[in-house]
Design an enzyme around this catalytic site. Sequence first.
Site, PDB file in Angstrom:
ATOM      1  N   SER A 110       0.845  -1.194   0.000  1.00  0.00           N
ATOM      2  CA  SER A 110       0.000   0.000   0.000  1.00  0.00           C
ATOM      3  C   SER A 110       0.882   1.245   0.000  1.00  0.00           C
ATOM      4  CB  SER A 110      -0.872  -0.062   1.255  1.00  0.00           C
ATOM      5  OG  SER A 110      -1.233   1.216   1.662  1.00  0.00           O
ATOM      6  N   SER A 111       0.311   2.377  -0.430  1.00  0.00           N
ATOM      7  CA  SER A 111       1.109   3.612  -0.468  1.00  0.00           C
ATOM      8  C   SER A 111       1.439   4.131   0.934  1.00  0.00           C
ATOM      9  CB  SER A 111       0.363   4.690  -1.255  1.00  0.00           C
ATOM     10  OG  SER A 111      -0.866   4.949  -0.631  1.00  0.00           O
ATOM     11  N   CYS A 112       0.797   3.579   1.963  1.00  0.00           N
ATOM     12  CA  CYS A 112       1.075   4.061   3.331  1.00  0.00           C
ATOM     13  C   CYS A 112       2.462   3.631   3.822  1.00  0.00           C
ATOM     14  CB  CYS A 112      -0.004   3.619   4.303  1.00  0.00           C
ATOM     15  SG  CYS A 112       0.026   1.865   4.629  1.00  0.00           S
ATOM     16  N   TYR A 139       0.411  -0.928  10.647  1.00  0.00           N
ATOM     17  CA  TYR A 139       0.041  -1.555   9.375  1.00  0.00           C
ATOM     18  C   TYR A 139       1.144  -1.351   8.341  1.00  0.00           C
ATOM     19  CZ  TYR A 139      -2.734  -2.451   5.167  1.00  0.00           C
ATOM     20  OH  TYR A 139      -3.205  -2.951   3.980  1.00  0.00           O
ATOM     21  N   LYS A 143       3.556  -3.948   6.224  1.00  0.00           N
ATOM     22  CA  LYS A 143       3.644  -3.968   4.759  1.00  0.00           C
ATOM     23  C   LYS A 143       5.105  -3.817   4.295  1.00  0.00           C
ATOM     24  CE  LYS A 143      -0.496  -4.754   3.501  1.00  0.00           C
ATOM     25  NZ  LYS A 143      -0.753  -6.029   2.812  1.00  0.00           N
ATOM     26  N   HIS A 186     -13.718   4.422   2.436  1.00  0.00           N
ATOM     27  CA  HIS A 186     -12.778   5.357   1.813  1.00  0.00           C
ATOM     28  C   HIS A 186     -13.548   6.474   1.104  1.00  0.00           C
ATOM     29  CE1 HIS A 186      -9.835   1.779   1.817  1.00  0.00           C
ATOM     30  NE2 HIS A 186      -9.464   2.627   2.761  1.00  0.00           N
TER      31      HIS A 186
HETATM   32  N1  LIG Z   1      -8.627  -1.092  -1.258  1.00  0.00           N
HETATM   33  C1  LIG Z   1      -7.690  -0.172  -1.447  1.00  0.00           C
HETATM   34  O1  LIG Z   1      -7.972   1.020  -1.714  1.00  0.00           O
HETATM   35  C2  LIG Z   1      -6.236  -0.540  -1.375  1.00  0.00           C
HETATM   36  C3  LIG Z   1      -5.312   0.443  -1.656  1.00  0.00           C
HETATM   37  C4  LIG Z   1      -3.968   0.142  -1.570  1.00  0.00           C
HETATM   38  C5  LIG Z   1      -3.583  -1.134  -1.220  1.00  0.00           C
HETATM   39  N2  LIG Z   1      -4.494  -2.097  -0.965  1.00  0.00           N
HETATM   40  C6  LIG Z   1      -3.965  -3.409  -0.556  1.00  0.00           C
HETATM   41  O2  LIG Z   1      -4.540  -4.493  -1.242  1.00  0.00           O
HETATM   42  C7  LIG Z   1      -4.622  -5.622  -0.367  1.00  0.00           C
HETATM   43  C8  LIG Z   1      -6.045  -6.156  -0.351  1.00  0.00           C
HETATM   44  O3  LIG Z   1      -6.907  -5.115   0.053  1.00  0.00           O
HETATM   45  P1  LIG Z   1      -8.499  -5.175  -0.176  1.00  0.00           P
HETATM   46  O4  LIG Z   1      -8.962  -3.780  -0.265  1.00  0.00           O
HETATM   47  O5  LIG Z   1      -8.812  -6.143  -1.246  1.00  0.00           O
HETATM   48  O6  LIG Z   1      -8.959  -5.778   1.233  1.00  0.00           O
HETATM   49  P2  LIG Z   1     -10.317  -6.542   1.603  1.00  0.00           P
HETATM   50  O7  LIG Z   1     -11.372  -6.242   0.612  1.00  0.00           O
HETATM   51  O8  LIG Z   1     -10.579  -6.270   3.053  1.00  0.00           O
HETATM   52  O9  LIG Z   1      -9.923  -8.075   1.458  1.00  0.00           O
HETATM   53  C9  LIG Z   1      -9.018  -8.680   2.322  1.00  0.00           C
HETATM   54  C10 LIG Z   1      -9.062 -10.171   2.123  1.00  0.00           C
HETATM   55  O10 LIG Z   1      -8.133 -10.762   3.039  1.00  0.00           O
HETATM   56  C11 LIG Z   1      -8.720 -11.918   3.590  1.00  0.00           C
HETATM   57  N3  LIG Z   1      -8.184 -12.125   4.939  1.00  0.00           N
HETATM   58  C12 LIG Z   1      -8.047 -11.217   5.937  1.00  0.00           C
HETATM   59  N4  LIG Z   1      -7.515 -11.798   7.018  1.00  0.00           N
HETATM   60  C13 LIG Z   1      -7.295 -13.108   6.701  1.00  0.00           C
HETATM   61  C14 LIG Z   1      -6.758 -14.220   7.404  1.00  0.00           C
HETATM   62  N5  LIG Z   1      -6.320 -14.122   8.678  1.00  0.00           N
HETATM   63  N6  LIG Z   1      -6.705 -15.406   6.761  1.00  0.00           N
HETATM   64  C15 LIG Z   1      -7.154 -15.528   5.491  1.00  0.00           C
HETATM   65  N7  LIG Z   1      -7.645 -14.514   4.767  1.00  0.00           N
HETATM   66  C16 LIG Z   1      -7.719 -13.318   5.374  1.00  0.00           C
HETATM   67  C17 LIG Z   1     -10.217 -11.698   3.597  1.00  0.00           C
HETATM   68  O11 LIG Z   1     -10.840 -12.948   3.482  1.00  0.00           O
HETATM   69  P3  LIG Z   1     -12.449 -13.230   3.658  1.00  0.00           P
HETATM   70  O12 LIG Z   1     -13.107 -12.469   2.550  1.00  0.00           O
HETATM   71  O13 LIG Z   1     -12.626 -14.673   3.501  1.00  0.00           O
HETATM   72  O14 LIG Z   1     -12.802 -12.690   5.012  1.00  0.00           O
HETATM   73  C18 LIG Z   1     -10.407 -10.815   2.370  1.00  0.00           C
HETATM   74  O15 LIG Z   1     -10.708 -11.604   1.248  1.00  0.00           O
HETATM   75  C19 LIG Z   1      -4.124  -5.157   1.000  1.00  0.00           C
HETATM   76  O16 LIG Z   1      -2.794  -5.510   1.140  1.00  0.00           O
HETATM   77  C20 LIG Z   1      -4.244  -3.652   0.922  1.00  0.00           C
HETATM   78  O17 LIG Z   1      -3.271  -2.979   1.675  1.00  0.00           O
HETATM   79  C21 LIG Z   1      -5.823  -1.828  -1.034  1.00  0.00           C
END
Ligand SMILES: NC(=O)c1ccc[n+]([C@@H]2O[C@H](COP(=O)([O-])OP(=O)(O)OC[C@H]3O[C@@H](n4cnc5c(N)ncnc54)[C@H](OP(=O)(O)O)[C@@H]3O)[C@@H](O)[C@H]2O)c1
Length: 326
Positions: A110-112, A139, A143, A186
């Site tokens: 992530s950008s953070c 966090y 990362k 967000h």
């Molecule tokens: N969304 C953004 O704007 C954004 C921006 C920059 C970076 N990112 C990065 O992209 C990545 C994914 O983000 P996202 O937005 O897709 O998050 P998300 O929608 O919350 O999805 C997270 C996923 O992780 C799984 N998970 C969490 N804890 C777990 C554990 N202990 N064991 C197994 N699975 C687990 C969840 O599974 P279940 O569905 O089964 O609960 C879910 O599918 C992260 O690293 C985040 O930092 C996101």
Amino acid sequence: MSIDKSSKIYVAGHRGMVGSAIVRQLQAKGFKNLLMRTHAELDLTNQLAVADFFQVEKPAQVYLAAAKVGGIHANNTYPAEFIYQNLMMEANVIHQAFEVGVKKLLFLGSSCIYPKMAQQPMAENALLTGKLEATNEPYAIAKIAGIKLCESYNRQYGQSHGIDYRSVMPTNLYGPGDNYHPENSHVIPGLIRRFHEAKEQNSPEVMIWGTGTPMREFLYVDDMAAASVFVMELDKLTYDQHTDPMQSHINVGFGSDISIKELAEVIGKVIGYQGKIIFDTKKPDGAPRKLMNSNRLTKMGWKPRVDLVDGLKLAYQDFLKQTNSI
Ligand SMILES: NC(=O)c1ccc[n+]([C@@H]2O[C@H](COP(=O)([O-])OP(=O)(O)OC[C@H]3O[C@@H](n4cnc5c(N)ncnc54)[C@H](OP(=O)(O)O)[C@@H]3O)[C@@H](O)[C@H]2O)c1
């Protein structure tokens, strides 16, 4: 280098916003053998369970898009959970992938990870040059550890075992699978909900926090997924030419930013809201600008395809679907 379309590819976090977009992207490219487990089926913080899973499944490639993610409030309230769970997931998945001979893995950050006062636009070499934003420091540290895990395994085992673990750092993402929670979302999904509700209720105005002047960058999540597969498939020579062994992560941004005021106006238009937008200037603005320098990725030949207006139209359709408004 592209791999056989029948190779087993594990997408960790496949139900999340990013993971589900990676699944769509891989399926569209013809990959048929995707390996997926929900959190309930496989808790990635459980070392033994992850080891068993990799021993049995032995995937060819891994996309690590599972993470414990949350907004400012959640990060502030549960810092221990954020650092512990993310460190454990990364350490378990990366190490067990290595143990069973996985050659290619992509870690999502992530950008953070960049310092609070990093020069804008933020380039990859800003990493570890200053203090992080305090609210999500735990966090961000997790990362950064994920990037360093990939790099350390490459440095120690790259030659001897032929492994090649890469990291991508997305900017703010939006699109299908986003979280439209009224308080805990967000900026884009939050504004989509507020403008939609204002339209439904014929409200004369929508109030936006802050002055509207901060500049932010947004990328459509399917573009992020396309970039993830692009980076995973990049030939090693090109990748090595554009990265360093101890600074190997790659920013994934849209390439330009927009003020919150302009963003609100575009969202209002996409939704068809006719009222006024007003600003509560007593509320905090946050950083004046957050833009990534994505030159590394664009020089390797990738660029986003979905512009903001088209992306917002698709995101609004997703909101309507998620909230059963259509
Ligand atoms: N969304 C953004 O704007 C954004 C921006 C920059 C970076 N990112 C990065 O992209 C990545 C994914 O983000 P996202 O937005 O897709 O998050 P998300 O929608 O919350 O999805 C997270 C996923 O992780 C799984 N998970 C969490 N804890 C777990 C554990 N202990 N064991 C197994 N699975 C687990 C969840 O599974 P279940 O569905 O089964 O609960 C879910 O599918 C992260 O690293 C985040 O930092 C996101």
